[in-house]
Design an enzyme around this catalytic site. Sequence first.
Site, PDB file in Angstrom:
ATOM      1  N   LYS A   1     -16.340  -6.558   5.853  1.00  0.00           N
ATOM      2  CA  LYS A   1     -15.135  -7.372   5.714  1.00  0.00           C
ATOM      3  C   LYS A   1     -14.640  -7.880   7.063  1.00  0.00           C
ATOM      4  O   LYS A   1     -13.663  -8.620   7.116  1.00  0.00           O
ATOM      5  CB  LYS A   1     -14.019  -6.569   5.036  1.00  0.00           C
ATOM      6  CG  LYS A   1     -14.156  -6.473   3.539  1.00  0.00           C
ATOM      7  CD  LYS A   1     -12.878  -5.896   2.952  1.00  0.00           C
ATOM      8  CE  LYS A   1     -12.842  -6.040   1.449  1.00  0.00           C
ATOM      9  NZ  LYS A   1     -11.591  -5.530   0.877  1.00  0.00           N
TER      10      LYS A   1
ATOM     11  N   HIS B   1       0.838  -1.205   0.000  1.00  0.00           N
ATOM     12  CA  HIS B   1       0.000   0.000   0.000  1.00  0.00           C
ATOM     13  C   HIS B   1       0.874   1.257   0.000  1.00  0.00           C
ATOM     14  O   HIS B   1       0.612   2.210  -0.742  1.00  0.00           O
ATOM     15  CB  HIS B   1      -0.902   0.057   1.245  1.00  0.00           C
ATOM     16  CG  HIS B   1      -1.949  -0.994   1.306  1.00  0.00           C
ATOM     17  ND1 HIS B   1      -2.103  -1.800   2.422  1.00  0.00           N
ATOM     18  CD2 HIS B   1      -2.899  -1.385   0.433  1.00  0.00           C
ATOM     19  CE1 HIS B   1      -3.113  -2.629   2.217  1.00  0.00           C
ATOM     20  NE2 HIS B   1      -3.606  -2.399   1.011  1.00  0.00           N
TER      21      HIS B   1
ATOM     22  N   ARG C   1      -1.914  -6.051  -8.124  1.00  0.00           N
ATOM     23  CA  ARG C   1      -0.818  -6.946  -7.761  1.00  0.00           C
ATOM     24  C   ARG C   1      -0.588  -7.995  -8.830  1.00  0.00           C
ATOM     25  O   ARG C   1       0.537  -8.353  -9.121  1.00  0.00           O
ATOM     26  CB  ARG C   1      -1.118  -7.651  -6.439  1.00  0.00           C
ATOM     27  CG  ARG C   1      -1.097  -6.743  -5.245  1.00  0.00           C
ATOM     28  CD  ARG C   1      -1.462  -7.516  -4.026  1.00  0.00           C
ATOM     29  NE  ARG C   1      -2.812  -8.051  -4.211  1.00  0.00           N
ATOM     30  CZ  ARG C   1      -3.722  -8.149  -3.277  1.00  0.00           C
ATOM     31  NH1 ARG C   1      -3.448  -7.771  -2.071  1.00  0.00           N
ATOM     32  NH2 ARG C   1      -4.911  -8.629  -3.532  1.00  0.00           N
TER      33      ARG C   1
ATOM     34  N   SER D   1      -3.080  -7.742   2.819  1.00  0.00           N
ATOM     35  CA  SER D   1      -3.393  -7.596   4.248  1.00  0.00           C
ATOM     36  C   SER D   1      -3.865  -8.917   4.836  1.00  0.00           C
ATOM     37  O   SER D   1      -3.524  -9.264   5.964  1.00  0.00           O
ATOM     38  CB  SER D   1      -4.461  -6.517   4.445  1.00  0.00           C
ATOM     39  OG  SER D   1      -3.977  -5.258   4.068  1.00  0.00           O
TER      40      SER D   1
END
Length: 179
Positions: A43, A19, A96, A134
């Site tokens: 989430k 990030h 990514r 993450s």
Amino acid sequence: MSKRIGVYPGTFDPVTNGHMDIIQRASRVLDHLIVGVARNAGKGPLFSTEERVAMVEEDVAALKPNGTRIEVRPFDSLLMKFAVDMNASVIIRGLRAVSDFEYEFQMAGMNARLNPKVETVFLMASDRHQFISSRFVKEIGRLGGDITHFVSPRVAERLAARFAQDEGDVTKRVQTLKV
């Protein structure tokens, strides 16, 4: 000349070196970058919105943003509404791998339909950060693995403290059940 204002949205639970790489690189092409920390309770974040904002702010403070103003703000609205409220003309998204592309492509299309005046700009993750997520950082950290290559020392400390707290809470619950 008008300023180029961009929004980089995410959950940042926790903020990773990947990030931060995108934030640093976005700061090279924008005059003002707003890192939008999504509340996104759906989430099931490990950290509260306030904790995530603080972690991002701490890591951003360590950057050298080349004169770009970087600020961190929580948001709980539609991304396009947040971008318009911030006077942003750009949404920054990090990619990514190819697997990210399909989802991000669909999201960019929907956002363009909502407001064609706001462009989505994709930044590819640097090769050393392509595999960091993450979710993986939390899983590795929770299981006692070394996460220092994936997050800042400040974030690693917060994760270790949270996992120790969670471990203590589990131990207390188990002891209560035994009584």
